[in-house]
Motif scaffolding. Sequence first.
Motif, mmCIF file in Angstrom:
data_model
loop_
_atom_site.group_PDB
_atom_site.id
_atom_site.type_symbol
_atom_site.label_atom_id
_atom_site.label_comp_id
_atom_site.label_asym_id
_atom_site.label_seq_id
_atom_site.Cartn_x
_atom_site.Cartn_y
_atom_site.Cartn_z
ATOM 1 N N MET A 1 0.843 -1.177 0.000
ATOM 2 C CA MET A 1 0.000 0.000 0.000
ATOM 3 C C MET A 1 0.888 1.240 0.000
ATOM 4 S SD MET A 1 -3.467 0.604 1.952
ATOM 5 C CE MET A 1 -4.293 0.065 0.491
ATOM 6 N N LEU A 15 -6.536 5.816 8.897
ATOM 7 C CA LEU A 15 -7.813 5.111 8.866
ATOM 8 C C LEU A 15 -8.858 5.915 8.097
ATOM 9 C CD1 LEU A 15 -8.002 3.684 12.515
ATOM 10 C CD2 LEU A 15 -7.268 2.503 10.430
ATOM 11 N N ALA A 16 -8.850 7.218 8.285
ATOM 12 C CA ALA A 16 -9.797 8.086 7.573
ATOM 13 C C ALA A 16 -9.531 8.098 6.071
ATOM 14 C CB ALA A 16 -9.734 9.503 8.124
ATOM 15 N N SER A 17 -8.284 7.800 5.677
ATOM 16 C CA SER A 17 -7.929 7.753 4.257
ATOM 17 C C SER A 17 -8.168 6.381 3.645
ATOM 18 C CB SER A 17 -6.456 8.137 4.076
ATOM 19 O OG SER A 17 -6.259 9.473 4.460
ATOM 20 N N GLY A 18 -8.704 5.454 4.439
ATOM 21 C CA GLY A 18 -9.032 4.134 3.913
ATOM 22 C C GLY A 18 -8.025 3.038 4.204
ATOM 23 N N TYR A 19 -6.956 3.367 4.910
ATOM 24 C CA TYR A 19 -5.979 2.346 5.281
ATOM 25 C C TYR A 19 -6.464 1.613 6.525
ATOM 26 C CZ TYR A 19 -3.065 4.914 2.023
ATOM 27 O OH TYR A 19 -2.579 5.541 0.911
ATOM 28 N N THR A 20 -5.937 0.431 6.751
ATOM 29 C CA THR A 20 -6.324 -0.366 7.912
ATOM 30 C C THR A 20 -5.134 -0.511 8.855
ATOM 31 O OG1 THR A 20 -5.660 -2.476 6.919
ATOM 32 C CG2 THR A 20 -7.925 -1.696 6.462
ATOM 33 N N ASP A 23 -2.629 -2.634 7.216
ATOM 34 C CA ASP A 23 -1.794 -1.880 6.275
ATOM 35 C C ASP A 23 -0.659 -1.182 7.015
ATOM 36 O OD1 ASP A 23 -3.451 -2.531 4.063
ATOM 37 O OD2 ASP A 23 -4.712 -0.754 4.427
#
Length: 86
Positions: A1, A15-20, A23
């Motif tokens: 990623m 997390l707000a950008s879509g990562y977990t 990741d």
Amino acid sequence: MDFDQPGMFTRADALASGYTDDDLRRSRADRTLLSIRRGYFVRSAVYRTLDSSSQHLLLAKAVLSDSADDAVLSHVSAAVLHGMPV
């Protein structure tokens, strides 16, 4: 990623950008990301370009953002924040 943030960012930002969390964990393991302190990250490629004062400033800002509103930096951290030679 691919983390394309140009500076320090938080776990919440990621997390707000879509990562977990997975990741983040994998990126720390493969050294794409460096953990400045718990919950604060920077891309390793960005960190390597910083001098020691700028690296110290990242840590100081991370600590300060996790501190009480009336917290202040002192000594070397304050000098680095104000651009003084150290």
